[in-house]
Design a protein around this motif. Sequence first.
Motif, PDB file in Angstrom:
ATOM      1  N   GLY A  96       1.186   8.248  -2.575  1.00 44.43           N
ATOM      2  CA  GLY A  96       1.344   9.441  -2.562  1.00 44.43           C
ATOM      3  C   GLY A  96       2.640   9.202  -1.042  1.00 44.43           C
ATOM      4  N   CYS A  97       2.605   8.558  -0.814  1.00 45.52           N
ATOM      5  CA  CYS A  97       3.739   8.076   0.622  1.00 45.52           C
ATOM      6  C   CYS A  97       5.221   7.715  -0.062  1.00 45.52           C
ATOM      7  CB  CYS A  97       3.049   6.573   0.749  1.00 45.52           C
ATOM      8  SG  CYS A  97       1.753   6.082   1.696  1.00 45.52           S
ATOM      9  N   ASP A 116       0.790  -1.283   0.268  1.00 42.45           N
ATOM     10  CA  ASP A 116       0.404  -0.207  -0.129  1.00 42.45           C
ATOM     11  C   ASP A 116       0.864   0.982   0.217  1.00 42.45           C
ATOM     12  OD1 ASP A 116      -2.509  -1.228  -0.220  1.00 42.45           O
ATOM     13  OD2 ASP A 116      -2.257  -1.447   2.374  1.00 42.45           O
ATOM     14  N   TRP A 117       1.777   0.934   0.664  1.00 39.49           N
ATOM     15  CA  TRP A 117       2.488   2.323   1.217  1.00 39.49           C
ATOM     16  C   TRP A 117       3.764   2.315  -1.053  1.00 39.49           C
ATOM     17  CZ3 TRP A 117       8.271   3.104   0.579  1.00 39.49           C
ATOM     18  CH2 TRP A 117       8.830   4.375   0.895  1.00 39.49           C
ATOM     19  N   LEU A 166      11.041   1.055   6.305  1.00 38.73           N
ATOM     20  CA  LEU A 166      10.238   0.941   7.560  1.00 38.73           C
ATOM     21  C   LEU A 166      11.039   1.558   8.350  1.00 38.73           C
ATOM     22  CD1 LEU A 166      12.749  -2.820   7.214  1.00 38.73           C
ATOM     23  CD2 LEU A 166      10.060  -1.913   7.448  1.00 38.73           C
ATOM     24  N   GLY A 167      11.649   2.822   7.673  1.00 35.85           N
ATOM     25  CA  GLY A 167      11.704   4.240   8.491  1.00 35.85           C
ATOM     26  C   GLY A 167      11.148   5.228   8.315  1.00 35.85           C
ATOM     27  N   GLY A 224       3.503   4.654   6.759  1.00 35.03           N
ATOM     28  CA  GLY A 224       4.763   4.633   7.483  1.00 35.03           C
ATOM     29  C   GLY A 224       4.970   2.911   8.018  1.00 35.03           C
ATOM     30  N   GLY A 225       6.473   2.232   7.850  1.00 30.69           N
ATOM     31  CA  GLY A 225       6.606   1.606   8.315  1.00 30.69           C
ATOM     32  C   GLY A 225       7.398   1.604  10.302  1.00 30.69           C
ATOM     33  N   LEU A 226       8.093   2.911  10.417  1.00 30.16           N
ATOM     34  CA  LEU A 226       8.454   3.459  11.317  1.00 30.16           C
ATOM     35  C   LEU A 226       7.601   2.841  12.949  1.00 30.16           C
ATOM     36  CD1 LEU A 226      11.510   3.786  12.768  1.00 30.16           C
ATOM     37  CD2 LEU A 226      10.412   6.298  12.235  1.00 30.16           C
TER      38      LEU A 226
END
Length: 1296
Positions: free
Chosen positions: A953-954, A946-947, A1005-1006, A1016-1018
Motif C-alpha cells: 500500500g505504499c 518492498d515499497w 526517494l521522495g 519510504g526512501g526520504l
Amino acid sequence: MAWRKEEHRRLSLPWGGSRGSPGSRGWLVNDSWDLWAQLLPDWLQALTPIHRAGYCSFYGECGRNPEVNVSLFPTQVPCLENSPARKLSAVHLATLRRVCPMLEGSRACCSLGQLNALETSLALSRGVLARCPACAHNFAALHCHNICSPDQSLFTNVTRVFARSGIAAGSFAVLEYDGFYQQGFASGAYTSCRNVRLPATGGYAIAAMCGKYGVTLCSPQRWLDFQGDTSNGLAPLRIRFHLIPDGAPGPGDGMKPLGVATAACQSPVEPGGEPCSCQDCPAACPPLPPLPEPPEPFHVGVMDGNLFVACVLFAGLSVTFLAWRGWCWWQRRASKPPAPKPQKKAPERGRKCTEAAQARLGAAFQCWGELVASYPGTVLAVAAAATLGCCSGLAFLELVTDPVELWAAPGSEARQDKAFHDRHFGPFFRTNQVFLTAPGRQGERYHSLLLGERNFSGVLSQPVLLKLLELQERLRDIMVWAPRHKHNVTLVDVCYAPLNPEQPGPSDCCVNSLAQYFQSNRTRLLLTAAQSVAGEHGTVDWRDHFLYCVNSPLSFKDITNLELSCMADYGAPVFPFLAVGGYSGEKYSEAEALILTFSLNNYPRDDPRFEWALLWEKRFLEILQDFQREHAGNLSVAYMAERSLEDEINRTTAEDLPIFAISYLVVFLYIALALANYSSCRHILVDSKMTLGLGGVLVVLCAVGSAMGLCAYMGLPSSLIIVEVLPFLLLAVGADNIFIFVLEFQVRLLRGVGESREQHIGRILGNVAPSMLLCSLSEAVCFFLGALTQMPAVRSFALSAGVAVVLDFLLQISAFVALVALDARRQEVLPWPCGGSVLRREWGGSLTTPCPSLLTPSLDGPAPPQDSYLVQYFEALNQYFMVGVPTFFITTSGYNFSSTAGIDGICSSTGCNNNSLMQKIQYAAEFPNVSYLAIPATSWVDDYLDWLNPTSGCCRIHVFGPKKGQFCPATDSSLSCLLGKCQAGGRPGARPSPTDFDHFLPWFLGDQPTLQCPKGGLGAYNTAVDVGPGGEILGEWWVSLGGLRCLLMPGPTASRFMAYHKPLRNSREFTAALAAARALAANITASMRRVPGTDPSFRVFSYSLPYVFYEQYLSIVGEGLFTLGLCLVPTFAVSCLLLGLELRLGLANLVAVLSVLVGTGGAMALWSIPYNAVALVNLVATVGISVEFTSHITHSFAVSTQPGRLERVKEATVDMGSAVVAGVAMTNLPGIVVLAFARAQLVQIFFFRLNLIVTLLGLVHGLVLLPVLLSYFGAGMGLDQGAGAGVGGTVGDTGG
C-alpha cells in the motif's frame, strides 16, 4: 461472572491471567497449569459456552475500545457472539481468499468490515515482512485464524467484555480473549520471522515486533504477547496467548490449541514461488567454507622469531668478522718479513683520480674565493638581489593545510574514490559531538515493572539527563550574527534535516541523544504513571521508557502507561549506540556516558552557508566551554566540532611560533658565540662573531625562502611541514660547512707570510669547498630522488629541500665567504690584546672557551602541556563510542539496476542471488574480526522492491481528479487513490519492469516514511542514489520517443550502500579495515560484472572518511623503502665519484648512513613514534643530516697525507670531528631541546623526539662507527705519501 463499574460497564473473569506471560494484566489465582486446566471448565460457560468446530467466539465490529487512550492505527473491537460461522457472500469470500488464502471453505467468523480492517493491518506488517514470503504468510495465518477461522471457538475464549449503550444496548463488545496455540505452530511462525532484516537500518524486523525485549531477549511467547498488547498502539484489544506443548492435552471442554502447519523460511510458500533469501533465513544459506585459521605467531621456542633471527644474524656477522681478523693475524705471523718498500710509490689509478679531482676542484674554488673576497660588497649585493627575486615568489605561495591534499596523492585510489563520492553524493555531513560523563556519581538499583531488576549507572540519573536536555536546548537555540551576509544564523540554516531537507524547521534537524527518546521534551522526561503488570502494582517513569526504547528504538509507542514514542522529534529512530556509550553487551542501563550529536550539512567552501556553519560551530564550542566550567565539579564534558581539528592545528601552530623563534634565536646565539676565537673574557664583544653568526643564519633562511619562492614560481604547493622542518634541516646541513670554513680560516690554515687576505680566503675555500660540494651534492641528489614518491607532502618537502640545499651551497660559497672577508677586514683594524690569532690546536678547536656555560643548554625541561580539548574527546570516543565509522559500498556507472538480473545481483530479499552485493556484505558482517564490519549495509533496492509491492500500500497513484497520474502517499485517504496501485495485478515479490523501475524511483526517494508505509526512501535513501535526468541510475540516459525507450547517451550515475565498521581504535585496525573492505568490494565487483549487460569497466569500491588518511599505511612500508633507497643511492654514488672512484670509501659512507637509518627506526619503536608519512618526511631528512655527520670525515680521510689508516682516521676525526660536533650536533641540539616545550603533539613527537634521535645517532655513527670502518676498510696510503706503511705497521693497514 462479576460486574465492575468503571468508565464503561464491563464483564470480566476473576482468573484473567496468562501462564508464563509477565506482561499480562488481571488476576491469576494459580500459576499451576494442571490446576488452571481443572478450573477452566467451570468458567467457560461465562462468555464462550460453546467450543466446537464451526462456531465463533466473536463476530462483527462493535466500536472502539474504551480502555485504549492512544492508538496509532484506530480499529474496532469485535462483538461477543458465540454462534455458528457465517456463510460468506461472493464478494465477502473473494476478499477472504485475497486476504487469508490459507483459510478454506465458504464460512468464516469475520465480517467484511473486519476483513477489510485486517487487510489494512496486515499491509503494515507486509511492508516489513514481505521480503521473506514464509514469514509474511505465517504472520498473516496467525491473525487470519484468530479473526476469521470458522473454528474460532476451538482455540479462543473471551474473558472480558463491556456492555454497549445506546442503540446497541444489550450487546457486548470484546475487550480481551485467550488464544491457545500449539508450541510448534508458534515456534515455527516465530522462527521464520526471527532473522528478517530491515534494510534501512541493517537490523532485524523482530526488534520492532517484540517490544521491551528487543532482538536478544525475544522468544515465541514474548513475540505473541506483544502482538496482543493494547499498549503497543496497534492491537485493538487484549489477547492472552497460551502456548501448549505439542501432544499435551488441551484446556478442556472441547477446546483444541491451534496447530496448523507453518511455512519454513527456506522453502517456497506456493509452488513456483521463492524461498526467503539467505540474509533473512540462515537455513536458506549455502554452506560457507570455513575461515582460514589465523597464522600462528612466529616463535622459536618461547622466543620471538624476529628477535631470534636478528640474534642469529648478529652472531653470524660477529663470528665472521672475528674469524677474518684471526686469519689476518695468522697470516702475519706465518709470513716472512717483507722487503723494505721504496720511499715513493706511484699512486694507484683510484688515488690518481682522487688527487686529480681534488686538485681541479680546489683550484676552481680557490679562484672563486679570491674573486669573492676581493669584491665582497658586490657579491653581497648580487646575492641579495637574487635572493630577493627568488623570495618574491612567496607572493604566489600556496600553503596546503588540508590533510587530504598533504598525505594522499591525487592519483591514489582513496583520493579518486573520495572525489567520486563527493561528486555524486556530496560530502559527508559535519559532526558536532559531546560525551557527557558523571565521574564519581553513584549508580542505583532499579526495579522495573517491565524487565525486573536493572542497574543504572550514575550518569543515567534524572538530574544528569535534565542537564543534558538543558545543554541540548542551549545548543539548539544558538543564534550567531554573520556580518558578511548580515544574517542571524540559526541551527535551521545549516542543520542536516533528513526528512525535510528543503524547508526544515527546528524539530526537523538531526539531533541524536537520549533526550530524543522523550522527543527532547522536559515534561515527558519527568512524566510518571501508575501501572500494574502481572498483578504487581507500581509506578513507571523515564527509566522504564528508556529500557523499552533501547530494545525497540523503532517503536512509535511504548507498552507502559506513559504511552510515549521512542522516535526522535525529527522523525527517525535513535539507536542505543547513538544515545549512550561505554556499556557491555546490551546492558544499556549501565552505560558510562551520554552522547549528544548535532549533524550539519557540509557545504562547498565557496558557499556562504559554509561560513554560517563555521560560525554556528564556533558558538557551539563556546557554549560547551561555558558548560564545562559551570559543571566542572560533577560532570565531565568531552566535545568536538567539525572545525575543531583545523582550529586546534592553527592554534597550536600559532602558539608554537614563539617556540620556533626561540629555537632559532638559541641556534643563532650558539653559532655567533661558537664561531669566535676568544682571547679573554674582557674582549668577548670584539672576539665574538655576532655579525658573522647572524649572516650564517640569514644565509640558511635566505636559502629556505628562495627555495620556497622558486617552488612557488613553478606552481608547487608548500606546507607547514616545510616551513617548520626545512630551516632546521638547512641549519643542520649548512652550519657544519660554516664551521668547517671558519675553523680552517682561524685555526688550521693560518695566513702565510706575504699572503693577502683575499689569497688566504681563496686558499681556504679551495681546501674545504670540495668537501662542502660532496655533502651538498649528495644531499641534493638524495632529496631530488626522494621526490619521485607519490605522497604529496613527502614529494613537496623533498623538492623544496633539494632546491634549498643547492641554494644554500651557492650562498655559502658566495655571500658567506663575502661576510667572512668583511669580518676579517673588521678584525684587522681592531686592537688585539694578545697579539695575533693563534690559538692552541686542540680537540674542539674554536669550541675551547673560558665561558662554557653559555654553550651548554640544559636538556631537562618540563613535560609539554597537553591542553587541547580534543585529547579528551578522542579518549572518550575510543572508550565510549560502541560502533565504528560508516563505510559505503559505491557502484559506478555501467550496471543496469532496472533489469531483473540487475536487481537480483544487488538485493537480498526473496528471489535474489546468493552472491549478490547485499548478500556478500551480509556474509562479511557475520565475521567482524575478519571483515571489520559490524552492521550490514542498508539497501535502497530491497526497500524499493518492498515499497513497490502491491500488498504494502505504499506506491499508489491518483486515478482521477486534478492529481490524476500523480503520486499518492500512503497517508492520503482520497478516493482517487483507493484503486490506484502502482503495480496493480502484480504478484508479491515480482520484479518491476524497467520502465516502472525508472518511473517510480523518484517517488520512492521522495516518500517520507510513516507508520502506514515505513519503507519510504526520504531520509534513508534520497542521498544514496545519483538519479539521472530521467530518474534512471542505469549508467545510461534514456528518452521516450513515440512510446519507445531509446538510449540517448551514457550517464555518470552511481549509488551507494552504507554499512558500519566495528569500533576501530588505532591505525593498525583502520588499515586492516580498509584492506578488508577493498578486498570485499573487489570480490563483489567480480560477481556483478558477470551479470548480463554489465559494462566491463563497472566496479564497486568502498569509501569511508578515514580511508584517505590510512591508505598510506597500506603502502608506506614499500613506499618508504623505495624513497629511502633512492635517497641512499647518491650517498654512495657521489662519494665514489668525487673521491676518485674509491668504492671502499663510498661503501663505508653508505654503511654508516644506513646504520643511522636502521637505528632511528629501532629508536622510533622504543620511544612510541609511529611510522607514517610525517615520520617518512623526517627519515628523508635523516639521510641528509647523516650525510653531514659522515661525508666530511670520509672526505678528510680520503685527502689525508698520513701514511697509515689509523693515522689518517685520527687526523680526519680530530680535524673534522670538531667541526661536525660544533656545526651539526651542537647546532641542532639547542634548537631541538627548545622544541620539547611545544604544545603540538606533532612537533613534540616527530620534530623533538625524532630529530633528537637522529642527531645523537648521527653523532655516534660519525665519530665512532665510521672511523672504525675506515680503519679497517679504507685505503692505506694518503695522497702524495707512499712511504711509511709497512706490513703490520698499524692495525688498520692489513686486510685492505
